[in-house]
Motif scaffolding. Structure first.
Motif, mmCIF file in Angstrom:
data_model
loop_
_atom_site.group_PDB
_atom_site.id
_atom_site.type_symbol
_atom_site.label_atom_id
_atom_site.label_comp_id
_atom_site.label_asym_id
_atom_site.label_seq_id
_atom_site.Cartn_x
_atom_site.Cartn_y
_atom_site.Cartn_z
ATOM 1 N N TRP A 250 0.831 -1.209 0.000
ATOM 2 C CA TRP A 250 0.000 0.000 0.000
ATOM 3 C C TRP A 250 0.866 1.259 0.000
ATOM 4 C CZ3 TRP A 250 -4.159 2.879 -0.566
ATOM 5 C CH2 TRP A 250 -4.328 4.032 0.197
ATOM 6 N N LEU A 251 1.895 1.288 0.847
ATOM 7 C CA LEU A 251 2.763 2.460 0.928
ATOM 8 C C LEU A 251 3.541 2.661 -0.372
ATOM 9 C CD1 LEU A 251 4.125 2.202 4.585
ATOM 10 C CD2 LEU A 251 2.483 3.849 3.676
ATOM 11 N N LEU A 252 4.043 1.571 -0.943
ATOM 12 C CA LEU A 252 4.762 1.693 -2.210
ATOM 13 C C LEU A 252 3.849 2.223 -3.311
ATOM 14 C CD1 LEU A 252 6.920 -1.581 -2.294
ATOM 15 C CD2 LEU A 252 7.668 0.745 -1.734
ATOM 16 N N PHE A 253 2.607 1.746 -3.333
ATOM 17 C CA PHE A 253 1.639 2.211 -4.330
ATOM 18 C C PHE A 253 1.369 3.701 -4.176
ATOM 19 C CE2 PHE A 253 -2.857 3.213 -5.136
ATOM 20 C CZ PHE A 253 -2.884 3.042 -6.518
ATOM 21 N N MET A 254 1.134 4.138 -2.921
ATOM 22 C CA MET A 254 0.820 5.542 -2.677
ATOM 23 C C MET A 254 2.023 6.440 -2.936
ATOM 24 S SD MET A 254 -2.325 5.771 -2.088
ATOM 25 C CE MET A 254 -2.323 7.513 -1.670
ATOM 26 N N GLN A 255 3.221 5.971 -2.615
ATOM 27 C CA GLN A 255 4.424 6.758 -2.875
ATOM 28 C C GLN A 255 4.595 6.995 -4.375
ATOM 29 O OE1 GLN A 255 7.526 4.554 -0.922
ATOM 30 N NE2 GLN A 255 6.688 4.945 1.114
ATOM 31 N N GLY A 256 4.313 5.955 -5.178
ATOM 32 C CA GLY A 256 4.395 6.125 -6.621
ATOM 33 C C GLY A 256 3.288 6.995 -7.172
ATOM 34 N N LEU A 257 2.128 6.973 -6.507
ATOM 35 C CA LEU A 257 0.975 7.741 -6.979
ATOM 36 C C LEU A 257 1.123 9.239 -6.732
ATOM 37 C CD1 LEU A 257 -1.896 7.537 -8.217
ATOM 38 C CD2 LEU A 257 -2.763 7.378 -5.859
ATOM 39 N N ILE B 170 2.014 21.079 1.831
ATOM 40 C CA ILE B 170 2.082 19.888 2.678
ATOM 41 C C ILE B 170 2.778 18.763 1.916
ATOM 42 C CG2 ILE B 170 0.755 18.150 3.941
ATOM 43 C CD1 ILE B 170 -1.462 20.228 4.247
ATOM 44 N N ASN B 171 3.833 18.242 2.476
ATOM 45 C CA ASN B 171 4.579 17.162 1.840
ATOM 46 C C ASN B 171 3.866 15.834 2.097
ATOM 47 O OD1 ASN B 171 6.405 15.395 0.761
ATOM 48 N ND2 ASN B 171 8.110 15.971 2.086
ATOM 49 N N LEU B 172 3.089 15.370 1.116
ATOM 50 C CA LEU B 172 2.338 14.127 1.294
ATOM 51 C C LEU B 172 3.253 12.919 1.366
ATOM 52 C CD1 LEU B 172 -0.724 14.656 -1.084
ATOM 53 C CD2 LEU B 172 -0.599 14.967 1.380
ATOM 54 N N GLY B 173 4.480 13.075 0.876
ATOM 55 C CA GLY B 173 5.424 11.968 0.953
ATOM 56 C C GLY B 173 5.714 11.558 2.383
ATOM 57 N N VAL B 174 5.665 12.523 3.310
ATOM 58 C CA VAL B 174 5.884 12.207 4.721
ATOM 59 C C VAL B 174 4.749 11.342 5.249
ATOM 60 C CG1 VAL B 174 6.106 13.180 7.038
ATOM 61 C CG2 VAL B 174 7.207 14.318 5.097
ATOM 62 N N LEU B 175 3.517 11.666 4.862
ATOM 63 C CA LEU B 175 2.359 10.923 5.339
ATOM 64 C C LEU B 175 2.398 9.465 4.899
ATOM 65 C CD1 LEU B 175 -0.397 10.928 6.736
ATOM 66 C CD2 LEU B 175 -1.416 11.679 4.590
ATOM 67 N N PHE B 176 2.952 9.203 3.695
ATOM 68 C CA PHE B 176 2.984 7.838 3.180
ATOM 69 C C PHE B 176 4.393 7.242 3.185
ATOM 70 C CE2 PHE B 176 -0.846 9.699 1.348
ATOM 71 C CZ PHE B 176 -1.776 8.728 1.668
ATOM 72 N N SER B 177 5.259 7.767 4.060
ATOM 73 C CA SER B 177 6.593 7.198 4.194
ATOM 74 C C SER B 177 6.543 5.981 5.103
ATOM 75 C CB SER B 177 7.559 8.238 4.773
ATOM 76 O OG SER B 177 7.313 8.426 6.157
ATOM 77 N N HIS B 178 7.576 5.163 5.014
ATOM 78 C CA HIS B 178 7.623 3.967 5.857
ATOM 79 C C HIS B 178 7.890 4.304 7.326
ATOM 80 C CE1 HIS B 178 7.432 1.666 2.186
ATOM 81 N NE2 HIS B 178 7.460 0.532 2.865
ATOM 82 N N ASN B 179 8.258 5.560 7.595
ATOM 83 C CA ASN B 179 8.401 5.959 9.003
ATOM 84 C C ASN B 179 7.060 5.916 9.728
ATOM 85 O OD1 ASN B 179 11.175 6.475 8.970
ATOM 86 N ND2 ASN B 179 10.875 8.497 8.090
ATOM 87 N N LEU B 180 5.967 6.035 8.961
ATOM 88 C CA LEU B 180 4.626 5.951 9.537
ATOM 89 C C LEU B 180 3.977 4.610 9.202
ATOM 90 C CD1 LEU B 180 3.255 9.557 8.910
ATOM 91 C CD2 LEU B 180 4.072 8.567 11.048
ATOM 92 N N PHE B 181 4.793 3.586 9.050
ATOM 93 C CA PHE B 181 4.296 2.247 8.713
ATOM 94 C C PHE B 181 3.287 1.761 9.756
ATOM 95 C CE2 PHE B 181 4.271 -2.313 8.325
ATOM 96 C CZ PHE B 181 4.537 -2.573 6.986
#
Length: 469
Positions: free
Chosen positions: A252-259, A268-279
């Motif tokens: 899911w995270l990989l999909f959203m990061q690519g999207l 707002i940096n959406l990449g932070v929201l879908f980073s693996h740090n928030l796994f």
């Protein structure tokens, strides 16, 4: 094959320290009487051995990733756990209790950041030491969020704004937060239990509690076998369920990061929201959905909740040991005085706030006060470990409230966690105090509203003095 063993041996060291901690708790009267958790003893021993260089080939950084993943597993397994056959003690108030925990944590997040920043400013003014006040601001991420977020934000501040040692200081604050949580929280839990203030009377200060091991004839059942061992061991089966959730979350995270790529709507940096740090956050959602599907499909009989609870408890133990073993002694020693001053000031303010607001929450108020203190000084896993002292088999609604709380704090603190926290040094002193202090004050103003909506039955059957407490 030798090169593949480093990570496995790191895990073995964590497990070994945990066993040694259990033996020390059982055999040393001082530790037994103080009710020091085995994970704390094992973690401190591991920290000492690493600092002295007595574990060749290993450094504190080898245990950081393990700590992060055990924290994640602890809450994914908790959300995969069902309600059980018996109603939870204090049931009917999971959302309301979760809102109280969310209020306490959000107020603490802003208040701790302000205190840490101002204490370092005062320390510099008195001593001329020139310590960056932003290192003090990191205390709120180390205390309220734990090692993962402290490392994340500390690393961002260090790389982008040149705040020297920010990542390691964040980790030190996270580790000290764990120590404070247990140094203060364990005696507090002991007092509550001795006074009979815990709803789950299965948790009591008996010989088994003090020794840390059950007597042979008093050992409770750990869980029930779901799968036949001739086909699949039941523990492996339940670990497999979590593994499925882990893989789904990763995909899911990989999909959203690519999207979303580098999308930054409204800055707002959406990449932070879908980073693996928030796994862990996304993992919680996946496990909640998995459990919903299992229950709706009538497959709940294929999941043993007690087995999942044991996975949760084990993950918390490993997480605490790993966090303490991740401290770098050199950085701690160099900044010892300002770090201790910040820690003392934040601990006192957090204790007062958690006790006061927790007890205002009504039924299960003592459990929430203790759990909130653990969450606000270590991580949600620490709060869960302290709660386990008052609610040994997780029979109250507070563990479920914690699951709600973990999702709610993302909503209430979205502006801080995903907008302002990554760029805190760019805000300037007044801007920082305005954002963090304003958030704390705004949510403190919501407490009277929660009190007006307090159920009339919250204190049924208790004296006026008991309700007030």
């Amino acid at each position: 094959m030798q090169d593949t063993f480093h990570g496995v041996i790191a895990f073995a060291l964590l497990a070994g320290m945990l066993v040694i901690g259990g033996v020390l708790r059982n055999r040393v009267p001082l530790f037994r009487n103080m009710l020091v958790p085995s994970s704390i003893l094992g973690g401190l021993l591991g920290f000492a051995l690493l600092s002295l260089g007595w574990i060749p080939g290993f450094a504190p950084a080898d245990f950081t990733a393990l700590t992060f993943h055990f924290f994640t597993l602890s809450f994914m397994s908790l959300c995969l756990t069902g309600r059980g056959r018996q109603p939870a003690l204090g049931s009917g108030g999971i959302v309301r209790g979760g809102i109280w925990l969310t209020l306490i944590w959000t107020i603490s997040l802003g208040l701790q950041g302000m205190i840490g920043y101002l204490v370092i400013r005062g320390y510099d003014a008195l001593t001329g030491a020139g310590v960056s006040a932003w290192l003090g601001a990191l205390v709120t991420h180390g205390f309220t969020q734990g090692p993962g977020q402290a490392l994340t934000y500390g690393g961002l501040w260090e790389d982008s704004y040149g705040i020297e040692h920010a990542a390691q200081v964040g980790l030190i604050f996270a580790s000290l937060g764990f120590l404070v949580a247990f140094a203060v929280g364990v005696p507090l839990a002991r007092r509550f239990i001795a006074q009979g203030l815990n709803a789950n009377q299965a948790s009591r200060l008996d010989d088994n509690f003090r020794a840390g091991f059950f007597a042979e004839r008093e050992r409770p059942e750990m869980g029930r076998m779901v799968s036949h061992p001739a086909s699949l061991d039941s523990l492996a089966y339940h670990l497999g369920l979590l593994a499925v959730a882990y893989v789904i979350t990763h995909c899911w995270l990989l999909f959203m990061q690519g999207l979303i790529a580098d999308a930054q709507p409204w800055g707002i940096n959406l990449g932070v929201l879908f980073s693996h740090n928030l796994f862990f956050l996304h993992g919680l959602g996946v496990c909640v959905l998995m459990r919903l599907v299992i229950d709706k499909a009538g497959l709940a009989s294929y999941v043993d909740d007690e087995s999942l609870k044991r996975i949760t408890g084990s993950s918390v133990d490993f997480m605490v040991v790993g966090t303490l073993m991740s401290i770098q002694f050199a950085v701690l020693y160099a900044l010892l005085t300002p770090i201790l001053l910040v820690t003392l000031a934040v601990t006192l303010a957090t204790l007062i706030g958690c006790l006061g607001l927790g007890r205002l929450s009504g039924q299960l108020g003592h459990e929430r006060a203790l759990t909130a203190f653990g969450c606000c000084c270590g991580s949600t896993g620490t709060g869960l470990l302290l709660l386990r002292m008052m609610d040994a088999d997780f029979s109250t609604t507070v563990p479920k409230e914690l699951a709600f709380f973990n999702l709610a704090i993302i909503v209430t603190n979205f502006h801080i966690l995903f907008v302002f926290a990554p760029m805190v040094p760019a805000l300037g002193g007044w801007g920082y105090l305005g954002v963090f202090g304003g958030t704390a004050l705004a949510f403190l103003a919501m407490v009277p509203l929660m009190l007006r909506r307090r159920p009339a039955t919250a204190g049924a059957g208790k004296s006026r003095e008991e309700v007030a407490s």
